[in-house]
Scaffold this active site. Structure first.
Site, PDB file in Angstrom:
ATOM      1  CG  ASP A 216      30.794  34.338  38.207  1.00 43.08           C
ATOM      2  OD1 ASP A 216      29.759  35.005  38.479  1.00 43.08           O
ATOM      3  OD2 ASP A 216      31.887  34.869  37.984  1.00 43.08           O
TER       4      ASP A 216
ATOM      5  CB  VAL B  18      40.902  37.998  28.978  1.00 47.06           C
ATOM      6  CG1 VAL B  18      40.987  37.058  27.788  1.00 47.06           C
ATOM      7  CG2 VAL B  18      40.506  37.223  30.231  1.00 47.06           C
TER       8      VAL B  18
ATOM      9  NE  ARG C  45      41.659  46.034  32.474  1.00 50.63           N
ATOM     10  CZ  ARG C  45      42.937  46.091  32.850  1.00 50.63           C
ATOM     11  NH1 ARG C  45      43.248  45.989  34.117  1.00 50.63           N
ATOM     12  NH2 ARG C  45      43.896  46.262  31.966  1.00 50.63           N
ATOM     13  N   GLY C  46      38.432  41.410  34.699  1.00 46.46           N
ATOM     14  CA  GLY C  46      37.658  41.209  35.924  1.00 46.46           C
ATOM     15  C   GLY C  46      38.438  41.756  37.098  1.00 46.46           C
ATOM     16  CE  LYS C  47      35.561  42.874  43.101  1.00 47.70           C
ATOM     17  NZ  LYS C  47      34.466  42.007  43.477  1.00 47.70           N
ATOM     18  CG  PHE C  48      41.143  38.827  41.739  1.00 47.13           C
ATOM     19  CD1 PHE C  48      41.811  39.697  42.590  1.00 47.13           C
ATOM     20  CD2 PHE C  48      39.897  38.357  42.109  1.00 47.13           C
ATOM     21  CE1 PHE C  48      41.252  40.077  43.795  1.00 47.13           C
ATOM     22  CE2 PHE C  48      39.327  38.729  43.326  1.00 47.13           C
ATOM     23  CZ  PHE C  48      40.008  39.595  44.162  1.00 47.13           C
ATOM     24  CB  ALA C  49      41.522  37.540  35.398  1.00 47.08           C
TER      25      ALA C  49
HETATM   26  P1  ADP Z   1      37.191  37.094  35.238  1.00 44.28           P
HETATM   27  O1  ADP Z   1      37.413  35.971  36.170  1.00 44.28           O
HETATM   28  O2  ADP Z   1      38.089  38.240  35.469  1.00 44.28           O
HETATM   29  O3  ADP Z   1      35.742  37.496  35.100  1.00 44.28           O
HETATM   30  P2  ADP Z   1      36.915  35.858  32.598  1.00 44.28           P
HETATM   31  O4  ADP Z   1      37.506  34.522  32.340  1.00 44.28           O
HETATM   32  O5  ADP Z   1      35.445  35.943  32.771  1.00 44.28           O
HETATM   33  O6  ADP Z   1      37.684  36.518  33.834  1.00 44.28           O
HETATM   34  O7  ADP Z   1      37.346  36.844  31.412  1.00 44.28           O
HETATM   35  C1  ADP Z   1      36.964  38.198  31.434  1.00 44.28           C
HETATM   36  C2  ADP Z   1      36.330  38.579  30.109  1.00 44.28           C
HETATM   37  O8  ADP Z   1      37.297  38.393  29.049  1.00 44.28           O
HETATM   38  C3  ADP Z   1      35.132  37.724  29.696  1.00 44.28           C
HETATM   39  O9  ADP Z   1      33.945  38.229  30.260  1.00 44.28           O
HETATM   40  C4  ADP Z   1      35.170  37.859  28.177  1.00 44.28           C
HETATM   41  O10 ADP Z   1      34.575  39.067  27.754  1.00 44.28           O
HETATM   42  C5  ADP Z   1      36.658  37.924  27.874  1.00 44.28           C
HETATM   43  N1  ADP Z   1      37.197  36.584  27.562  1.00 44.28           N
HETATM   44  C6  ADP Z   1      37.490  35.607  28.453  1.00 44.28           C
HETATM   45  N2  ADP Z   1      37.951  34.501  27.842  1.00 44.28           N
HETATM   46  C7  ADP Z   1      37.957  34.771  26.521  1.00 44.28           C
HETATM   47  C8  ADP Z   1      38.313  34.008  25.341  1.00 44.28           C
HETATM   48  N3  ADP Z   1      38.775  32.765  25.445  1.00 44.28           N
HETATM   49  N4  ADP Z   1      38.174  34.597  24.121  1.00 44.28           N
HETATM   50  C9  ADP Z   1      37.700  35.865  24.027  1.00 44.28           C
HETATM   51  N5  ADP Z   1      37.352  36.631  25.088  1.00 44.28           N
HETATM   52  C10 ADP Z   1      37.473  36.105  26.329  1.00 44.28           C
HETATM   53 MG    MG Z   2      34.124  36.535  34.229  1.00 37.80          MG
END
Ligand code: ADP
Ligand code: MG
Length: 327
Positions: free
Chosen positions: A156, A45, A39-43
């Site tokens: 990033d 997963v 989980r990030g600020k705007f997303a």
């Molecule tokens: P944000 O832009 O919110 O940082 P990310 O794309 O970095 O979004 O995804 C957030 C977190 O989700 C990642 O740091 C990772 O731990 C997990 N994650 C992202 N993509 C995948 C993936 N394809 N498979 C498994 N875990 C993922």
């Molecule tokens: Mg990220």
């Protein structure tokens, strides 16, 4: 914490995708796992299963409005970069895309081994040997080399955005999160204040032009963390961290470096260089002695297998099809 030269901002983004963006219901096609992968600020997963195939994917849910601003152009760009990176084995694969009224959902390859961040903390489960770290770092740089050859900067790179494909020690690295990535333009310089405190390069702090070298700085920080389990510049406050970065206040005398090779330290010193023009390029990194050692016998999908590291990526496709390594 983001300031951009807004007039030019869009010239650093791709504005269209090849993937068709589906408006049908994501939930009709997928079963969502209740636990978050991240989980990030705007997303957010989350793991999901495609109903018709039973295959597992990772769904990244991105809000189309962020702080009252339309962020759809940035999401379109993120999709376009993932499309461009499709041939590279060290960058996450995009499977399909859905759009609803308020969000865009990226269906991504599920990467099972977790963040390399878990290898960068002192209480990690399994300590990786320097040899294993060499292998991971080489793959990270191969991914970054591919991006840079295509004039993309990630901006990033950090241990949370680099994932491990499997759960054993021969696992591969996958770079994720192209949310801050930009395409470089020959005519205008990208200056932006963004990124994540501990990993940010000095030129970003000084609001100086950003280039592919900006990613190399982050690679240096990541290597330092993988080898020592400590962040090189972290201070007791954000200000102190920024001061440490801008004064290159970094040292290798700590106990955690006693068993680290001189080549590894020399490698990091080529990447943590204040002036971006004096920093190693991704190609330089790949030909550094530290990354030339051991484990080149089989390629694990390495994009540079069969050719000498540092050679132009124009060889890339040729090499990939020529490689008959089944590892
Ligand atoms: P944000 O832009 O919110 O940082 P990310 O794309 O970095 O979004 O995804 C957030 C977190 O989700 C990642 O740091 C990772 O731990 C997990 N994650 C992202 N993509 C995948 C993936 N394809 N498979 C498994 N875990 C993922
Ligand atoms: Mg990220």
């Amino acid at each position: 914490r983001r300031r951009s030269n807004s007039k030019n901002a869009h010239s650093f983004l791709f504005d269209s995708t090849q993937t068709s963006i589906k408006t049908a219901s994501f939930y009709d096609a997928y079963l969502l796992d209740p636990t978050d992968l991240g989980r990030g600020k705007f997303a957010v997963v989350r793991k999901c299963t495609e109903k018709c195939t039973g295959r597992v994917y990772a769904a990244k849910f991105l809000k189309k409005r962020r702080r009252g601003k339309d962020s759809r152009p940035e999401i379109i760009h993120e999709i376009a970069v993932l499309e461009l990176a499709k041939p590279c084995p060290h960058i996450v694969d995009l499977y399909e895309v859905y759009e609803t009224g308020h969000e865009i959902i990226l269906v991504l390859e599920y990467i099972a081994g977790g963040e390399i961040f878990n290898l960068c903390v002192p209480e990690r489960d399994e300590a990786f040997s320097e040899n294993q770290i060499v292998r991971l770092v080489r793959q990270i740089i191969e991914g970054v080399y591919f991006l840079h050859q295509n004039n993309i900067v990630h901006l990033d790179l950090k241990p949370q955005n680099i994932l491990l494909s499997g759960v054993d020690s021969a696992e591969d690295v996958k770079i994720v999160d192209f949310g801050l990535s930009r395409k470089l333009s020959e005519t205008i310089a990208l200056r932006e204040i963004m990124g994540t405190t501990d990993y940010v390069a000095p030129e970003i702090l000084n609001y100086e032009p950003i280039s592919t070298s900006t990613d190399i700085w982050s690679i240096g920080v990541i290597c330092y963390m993988l080898l020592s389990c400590e962040a090189p510049f972290v201070g007791t406050s954000v200000q102190e961290t920024y001061l440490n970065i801008s004064q290159l206040n970094v040292d290798f005398s700590d106990d955690s470096f006693t068993s680290v090779s001189q080549e590894a330290i020399d490698f990091i010193k080529c990447t943590l260089v204040l002036n971006p023009r004096d920093r190693a390029t991704a190609g330089d990194c790949l030909s550094h002695p530290w990354l030339q050692q051991a484990e080149i016998s089989h390629c694990h999908g390495s994009i540079l297998c069969g050719i000498q590291s540092g050679q132009a990526a124009t060889n890339y496709k040729k090499t990939k099809t020529r490689c008959d390594c089944n590892q």
